[in-house]
Design an enzyme around this catalytic site. Structure first.
Site, PDB file in Angstrom:
ATOM      1  N   ILE A  95      -0.792  -3.175   4.285  1.00 21.50           N
ATOM      2  CA  ILE A  95      -1.797  -3.934   5.048  1.00 21.50           C
ATOM      3  C   ILE A  95      -1.799  -5.375   4.520  1.00 21.50           C
ATOM      4  O   ILE A  95      -1.989  -5.589   3.325  1.00 21.50           O
ATOM      5  CB  ILE A  95      -3.219  -3.342   4.856  1.00 21.50           C
ATOM      6  CG1 ILE A  95      -3.249  -1.848   5.188  1.00 21.50           C
ATOM      7  CG2 ILE A  95      -4.231  -4.103   5.710  1.00 21.50           C
ATOM      8  CD1 ILE A  95      -4.596  -1.177   4.894  1.00 21.50           C
ATOM      9  N   ALA A  97      17.471  -4.666 -12.391  1.00 19.35           N
ATOM     10  CA  ALA A  97      17.413  -3.897 -13.646  1.00 19.35           C
ATOM     11  C   ALA A  97      16.538  -2.689 -13.369  1.00 19.35           C
ATOM     12  O   ALA A  97      15.504  -2.805 -12.700  1.00 19.35           O
ATOM     13  CB  ALA A  97      16.797  -4.734 -14.756  1.00 19.35           C
ATOM     14  N   ASP A 156      -7.903   2.090 -10.414  1.00 14.78           N
ATOM     15  CA  ASP A 156      -6.925   1.478  -9.502  1.00 14.78           C
ATOM     16  C   ASP A 156      -7.660   0.685  -8.412  1.00 14.78           C
ATOM     17  O   ASP A 156      -7.303  -0.461  -8.118  1.00 14.78           O
ATOM     18  CB  ASP A 156      -6.061   2.599  -8.887  1.00 14.78           C
ATOM     19  CG  ASP A 156      -5.096   2.083  -7.847  1.00 14.78           C
ATOM     20  OD1 ASP A 156      -4.111   1.441  -8.240  1.00 14.78           O
ATOM     21  OD2 ASP A 156      -5.338   2.304  -6.642  1.00 14.78           O
ATOM     22  N   THR A 204       9.883   3.616  -6.325  1.00 17.98           N
ATOM     23  CA  THR A 204       9.569   3.839  -4.904  1.00 17.98           C
ATOM     24  C   THR A 204       9.579   2.529  -4.117  1.00 17.98           C
ATOM     25  O   THR A 204      10.176   2.448  -3.030  1.00 17.98           O
ATOM     26  CB  THR A 204       8.152   4.459  -4.814  1.00 17.98           C
ATOM     27  OG1 THR A 204       8.115   5.561  -5.707  1.00 17.98           O
ATOM     28  CG2 THR A 204       7.821   4.915  -3.422  1.00 17.98           C
ATOM     29  N   LYS A 220      -7.847  -3.543  -7.463  1.00 19.84           N
ATOM     30  CA  LYS A 220      -7.640  -4.140  -6.129  1.00 19.84           C
ATOM     31  C   LYS A 220      -8.899  -4.881  -5.672  1.00 19.84           C
ATOM     32  O   LYS A 220      -8.820  -5.959  -5.084  1.00 19.84           O
ATOM     33  CB  LYS A 220      -7.254  -3.043  -5.146  1.00 19.84           C
ATOM     34  CG  LYS A 220      -5.918  -2.358  -5.494  1.00 19.84           C
ATOM     35  CD  LYS A 220      -5.744  -1.080  -4.698  1.00 19.84           C
ATOM     36  CE  LYS A 220      -4.474  -0.345  -5.075  1.00 19.84           C
ATOM     37  NZ  LYS A 220      -4.430   1.031  -4.554  1.00 19.84           N
TER      38      LYS A 220
HETATM   39  N1  HSE Z   1      -2.138   5.276  -6.484  1.00 20.30           N
HETATM   40  C1  HSE Z   1      -2.359   4.270  -5.502  1.00 20.30           C
HETATM   41  C2  HSE Z   1      -3.186   4.883  -4.386  1.00 20.30           C
HETATM   42  C3  HSE Z   1      -1.039   3.773  -5.000  1.00 20.30           C
HETATM   43  O1  HSE Z   1      -3.371   6.104  -4.366  1.00 20.30           O
HETATM   44  O2  HSE Z   1      -3.674   4.147  -3.527  1.00 20.30           O
HETATM   45  C4  HSE Z   1      -1.101   2.464  -4.269  1.00 20.30           C
HETATM   46  O3  HSE Z   1      -1.656   1.435  -5.023  1.00 20.30           O
END
Ligand code: HSE
Length: 445
Positions: free
Chosen positions: A142, A50, A207, A20, A211
């Site tokens: 952002i 690649a 996730d 993506t 971050k």
């Molecule tokens: N899976 C992540 C989200 C994608 O939903 O924010 C972006 O890091």
């Protein structure tokens, strides 16, 4: 090797991965190539790629691009910059380190890699004096890395809080708007392509923890330490909690929260990701769908809030290409590098990470209780004995032969004390099993 003579030849980019984000990079470069060249003074071209499955259907133009059989071939090819858009730990980590060892600037959108191995990657890059860009690793389009690292560099940053996982925000928004259950909203988010390959990363806060770990290091000048982030997912949130919170003047959002404090000669950090009640009139409460929003508080600037698309091909490509532009400028003037985390490596300072049990917060408690006289008095007296003030209380009248529901917002208290109150409340015979406890966050301007 970098030189200081003006170079107007196209910047040749080697792209690792054409998912993506990779496709977004090609599309945005095709669409905005002239404007980007006007800013940079040279064109950016993807010269080598690649990809895992060359036969997959893709939404971008690959004409003129050399397709390599392996990512390692791209790293070794005659390119100026490497952009790692594969994700995951391996082979991404080795490819990034290989590029650094070859003295090639690297851009990565890989939050897990930076959060878990950023310290080693930056040390290797510093030893070779190589640029590493990771704007795309946090909050997609952002420009939050640059904002915290450079735009707010005059401040002592004491806290930040953000919606940094679009999938969780989409799920909570749909549960709130349509009253649907968690599982149905998750299935929709997956269909729309917001979720990670393993959606537990999204809904269990991993996730967002990746971050948050990156943002906290940039904000406080602490080394990256992913294991310090305490997480709770959103799968425990019921439509009922969303409704009760709304009636009490709050929206439930999954927030990544980072706070830094210094007291008695000790520096501490709170790094936590969990469902949070946010006052309904705050910008974070109003950020819906798959959008991200991050509030950063600095002692000079006060509150700043950054809102935008946290995922998606073109939005994330915007961050990748901004890093490519910085890499090109760094190649022209390598002495002017901004430290990777905004603080020189010798200025980074460890801080003790607090566990959930050590933090202080206000709390939302939902209890199911028997509909009998004296229940409310017994509950509030347990809270009063523990020096817990009730800021707001809501009672839902039961149907015939049903239990009543109580929702309580407490004052700011140590979490250990809130846990003690819940233990004591659970011992009462008229308090039924199945209570809920969520943290509440209030924000200063
Ligand atoms: N899976 C992540 C989200 C994608 O939903 O924010 C972006 O890091």
């Amino acid at each position: 090797m970098a030189t200081s003579t003006k170079n107007t030849a196209p910047l040749r980019v080697g792209l690792l991965g054409l998912g993506t984000v990779g496709q977004g990079v090609l599309r945005v470069l095709a669409q905005n190539g002239d404007e980007i060249e006007r800013r940079l003074g040279r064109r950016i071209v993807v010269s080598h790629i690649a990809m895992r499955d060359p036969s997959a259907k893709r939404d971008c133009d690959l004409s003129g691009v050399t397709i390599c059989a392996t990512a390692a071939e791209v790293v070794a090819a005659d390119v100026d910059v490497i952009a790692e858009l594969i994700g995951g730990m391996q082979p991404a980590q080795n490819l990034v380190l290989d590029a650094i060892a070859r003295g090639k600037p690297v851009i990565t959108a890989n939050k897990a890699l930076i959060a878990e191995h950023g310290n080693e990657i930056f040390a290797a890059a510093q030893a070779k004096n190589v640029f590493v860009g990771f704007e795309a690793a946090v909050a997609g389009g952002i420009p939050i890395i640059k904002a915290v690292r450079e735009g707010l560099s005059a401040n002592r940053i004491d806290s930040l809080a953000g919606i940094i996982n679009g999938t969780s925000n989409y799920i909570l928004t749909q549960m709130s708007r349509r009253g649907i259950a968690f599982a149905e909203a998750l299935a929709e988010a997956q269909k729309l392509g917001y979720a990670e390959a393993d959606p537990t990363f999204d809904v269990e806060g991993i996730d967002a923890a990746h971050k948050l770990n990156i943002l906290a290091s940039l904000a406080f000048g602490t080394p990256l330490r992913f294991s310090a982030v305490a997480t709770e997912g959103i799968s425990q949130v019921l439509p009922q909690d969303i409704q009760l919170a709304q009636e009490l003047g709050y929206r439930i959002k999954s927030l990544g929260i980072a706070k830094h404090a210094s007291a008695n000669g000790e520096d501490t950090v709170e790094l936590r990701v969990h469902p949070t009640l946010v006052p309904v009139d705050h910008l974070l409460a109003k950020t819906d769908g798959a959008l991200n929003a991050i509030r950063v508080h600095g002692n000079a600037v006060g509150q700043t809030v950054f809102v935008g698309k946290g995922a998606g091909g073109d939005a994330t490509a915007s961050a990748v290409i901004a890093d490519l532009i910085d890499a090109a400028r760094w190649l022209a003037a390598p002495a002017q590098a901004v430290p990777y985390l905004g603080f020189g490596s010798s200025a980074l300072k460890e801080a003790r990470a607090l566990a959930f049990a050590e933090i202080e917060s206000a709390y939302y408690l939902r209890l199911k209780v028997a509909d009998e006289p004296g229940v409310l008095r017994a509950i509030t007296s347990i809270l009063a004995d523990l020096d817990i003030s009730v800021e707001a209380i809501l009672q839902k009248e039961p149907g015939e032969n049903e239990d009543a529901t109580l929702a309580i917002i407490t004052s700011q208290i140590p979490e250990s004390r809130c846990n003690r109150a819940l233990e004591k409340l659970s011992e009462l015979t008229f308090v039924r099993a199945g209570w809920s406890r969520l943290r509440v966050e209030h924000f200063e301007d």
